[in-house]
Write an enzyme that holds these catalytic residues in place. Structure first.
Site, PDB file in Angstrom:
ATOM      1  N   GLU A 146       0.816  -1.221   0.000  1.00 37.80           N
ATOM      2  CA  GLU A 146       0.000   0.000   0.000  1.00 37.80           C
ATOM      3  C   GLU A 146       0.852   1.274   0.000  1.00 37.80           C
ATOM      4  OE1 GLU A 146      -4.103  -1.652   2.062  1.00 37.80           O
ATOM      5  OE2 GLU A 146      -2.717  -0.500   3.297  1.00 37.80           O
ATOM      6  N   GLU A 303      -6.445  -7.674  -0.988  1.00 40.89           N
ATOM      7  CA  GLU A 303      -7.007  -7.600   0.363  1.00 40.89           C
ATOM      8  C   GLU A 303      -8.451  -7.129   0.294  1.00 40.89           C
ATOM      9  OE1 GLU A 303      -4.967  -5.053   3.091  1.00 40.89           O
ATOM     10  OE2 GLU A 303      -2.975  -5.768   2.540  1.00 40.89           O
TER      11      GLU A 303
END
Length: 651
Positions: A146, A303
């Protein structure tokens, strides 16, 4: 990588005693897990002191996976530097716009432009790659995690130096930079490169061009960190694909188009926002964006959550069946991997209240039962892998435009470009229309309908691209405050909407933003909020107009013939029903239709292989039973909260 739909989640065995690892792997097999992400936050254990490495425990982790036939999406652990790094190199910690140096204690505690961070990140990346090159569990490189989620912009001296170098590359000369930024205003003209700083805290508004370029630079700095690690991995393991988990549609600080150009396959994370009325529609936007970033090819959901997350003010648990609906909605829109954060719910740490595949309460739980059932179902859908989703409509989206409009000195702070793009996408979702996202300068030849809901900034190339699309017979719809400035955030003179006055056949001389709660009535029965314009049609046909307010009598919706196609323009932010009517008219004109007829609240999407084999996904997000009418008139019952997948053979 094995075939079929990859299924699993983040596995963090370092959080648990080693005696639980074998139990974890056995339960993974029971749940149908085929792939896990591993090593994401392991730097402090792999390198417990600078230059001191301990890989023995991680060897055993990967060996357990390989022995169970489970793939590893193996991470470089560079998203969370260990405590020794911050202690030894405090100059590498990030600095905010107010000049505060942030400290170690969470994650992403580094300046993206720090030379020492980059050197240490490459050192651990090389160690991991050399250690596990050729390991039977290694399937994909998960680079970092991320990017920019918490440190998208740093304002330290190292960042300032890197920013100046980036500006030299972009503008070439100080004269060109001064022109691009309009520095004649407020006596900001630069006479030396060293005078230029990041847009740190100032007494008043920062220069819009400076702010925009700093956002561009900051995104590019993150891309450079990714490509540096990727290139090192490719030297050591050239046949292993590499990616990183974007946050498409949720995190606007990175240019996802730039990242997508550098990965082998697009991967993204998505989490439901509890405050949204229809969070599953926001999910669809994110999934469509991920697919579009990957050029229409299958992508990876790296995710999402089995139930509640831990980072919202109110972390809402998912209702029974919602886990399955969310997962299959991503699958319907092109995902070839369905993965969660995380495998086993943490006992300690900042994410201990984040849901997981294996909850704190163990296997006697709703979440575990749904997780295991989903694994079995995905195994039975292996044939779907590799199929694609084709959309005939696209929404133009550019991060630079979002960043430029984020400057506080705007006519209205209520016109949120990202949310407006999502709102138009939601209108198409409710109509059953599958929609891509497209860069304004990208290839539009595969579409019949192109929408520009809130494209405040557009380059000359982007403006010409939409004109060419319409000229060749396409239908376009532009929303208010689009086409206004060039790529440097300089106003396009001569009347709004600037770049597209001729294409749209409209000229606006003044904006009339509306105060909160104020709505203008339209002659056609709808209302406009937030925004209105004093516009006149030059060559366009007026389809609706204002019935009251400052622009009374002026056009609110126009349609202009241009070459072989047409271009519509909205001069206000229509209410949802009126917007739906405009987009329905545009879809009809462009001959864009849903893949099946479905009642409200039932999502329909089709995936298909090149040989014609296809899969119609019907996802009922309502509490009532429904019937979807498939092509050919076949009725498909979809019980409340359920999903039906209709397979059709190829030709």
């Amino acid at each position: 990588m094995r075939g079929g739909i990859a299924y699993g989640g983040d596995w963090n065995p370092e959080q648990w005693p080693e005696e639980t690892w074998a139990e974890d792997v056995a339960l993974m097999r029971e749940a149908g897990v085929t792939r896990v992400s591993a090593g994401i936050f392991s730097w402090s254990l792999l390198e417990p002191a600078e230059g001191v490495y301990d890989f023995g425990w991680f060897d055993r982790v990967l060996d357990l996976l390989a022995g169970a036939g489970i793939e590893a999406c193996l991470a470089t652990p560079t998203a969370a530097p260990p405590p020794w790094f911050a202690h030894a190199y405090p100059e590498a910690l990030p600095v905010d716009a107010d000049g505060r140096r942030l400290h170690h204690g969470s994650r992403q505690g580094f300046c993206p432009s720090s030379p020492v961070y980059r050197a240490k990140a490459l050192e651990i990346t090389e160690r991991v790659a050399l250690r596990y090159a050729g390991h039977p569990a290694l399937a994909v490189w998960h680079v970092h995690n991320e990017y920019g989620c918490h440190n998208a912009r740093c304002y330290c001296d190292a960042s300032a130096e890197a920013f100046r170098a980036w500006l030299r590359g972009r503008h070439g000369t100080l004269e060109a930079l001064n022109d691009a930024w309009g520095t004649a205003f407020w006596s900001q003209r630069y006479s030396d490169w060293e005078q230029i700083l990041p847009p740190r805290a100032t007494p008043s508004f920062t220069n819009p061009g400076q702010q925009l370029d700093f956002r561009r630079f900051s995104s590019d700095a993150l891309v450079e960190l990714y490509t540096a690690e990727r290139d090192l991995l490719k030297k050591i393991t050239p046949d292993v694909p590499a990616t990183t988990n974007l946050m498409a549609g949720a995190h606007w600080d990175m240019d996802c188009w730039a990242f997508a150009a550098e990965v082998d396959v697009v991967a993204t994370d998505h989490y439901l926002i509890g405050g949204r009325e229809d969070p599953h529609i926001d999910l669809a936007f994110a999934a469509d964006y991920a697919r579009s970033l990957n050029g229409g090819r299958p992508w990876l959901l790296m995710e999402h959550s089995t139930s509640a997350v831990n980072w919202q003010g109110r972390n809402l648990a998912k209702a029974p069946g919602e886990l399955r609906r969310n997962s299959l909605a991503h699958l319907a829109r092109g995902a070839d991997a369905i993965m969660f954060f995380q495998w086993r719910a943490s006992r300690a740490g900042a994410e201990k209240w984040h849901s997981a595949m294996l909850p704190h309460a163990g296997t006697g739980t709703k979440v575990w039962r749904e997780t295991a059932a989903l694994g079995a179902e995905l195994a039975g859908l292996a044939e779907v892998a590799g199929s694609t989703v084709r959309a005939e409509a696209a929404i133009l989206l550019d991060h630079a435009s979002v960043w430029a409009q984020d400057h506080p000195a705007q006519p209205s702070g209520d016109l949120d470009p990202a949310e407006e793009a999502k709102r138009w996408h939601a209108a198409l979702w409710r109509a059953g229309i599958t929609c891509d996202l497209a860069h304004p300068e990208g290839d539009l030849s595969g579409y019949r309908l192109v929408l520009a809901p809130a494209l405040y900034l557009v380059s000359d190339a982007g403006a010409a691209n939409l004109e060419g699309f319409v000229r060749r017979g396409g239908v376009a719809v532009a929303g208010p405050y689009s086409g206004i400035v060039d790529e440097h955030d300089r106003v396009r003179l001569g009347g709004y909407p600037g770049a597209w006055r001729e294409l749209l056949g409209v000229s606006t001389e003044e904006f009339f933003p509306l105060p909160p709660g104020r709505a203008l009535r339209l002659a056609g029965g709808g209302t406009g909020r937030i925004w209105s314009e004093a516009a006149r049609a030059t060559t366009a046909e007026v389809l609706d107009s204002y019935a009251d307010g400052p622009p009374a009598g002026a056009p609110a919706w126009t349609r202009n013939a241009w070459g072989g196609g047409t271009a519509h323009y909205l001069t206000t932010r229509l209410d949802d029903a009126a917007l739906a009517a405009v987009l329905a008219a545009a879809c009809a004109e462009a001959r864009v239709e849903p893949p099946a007829r479905a009642p409200a609240g039932v999502e329909v999407v089709r995936r298909a292989h090149a040989d014609g084999r296809s899969y119609l996904f019907a996802i009922n997000h309502t509490g009532d039973d429904a019937v979807v009418t498939a092509p050919g008139g076949e009725p498909v019952p979809v019980p409340a909260g359920d999903v039906r997948i209709v397979r059709q053979p190829g030709g």
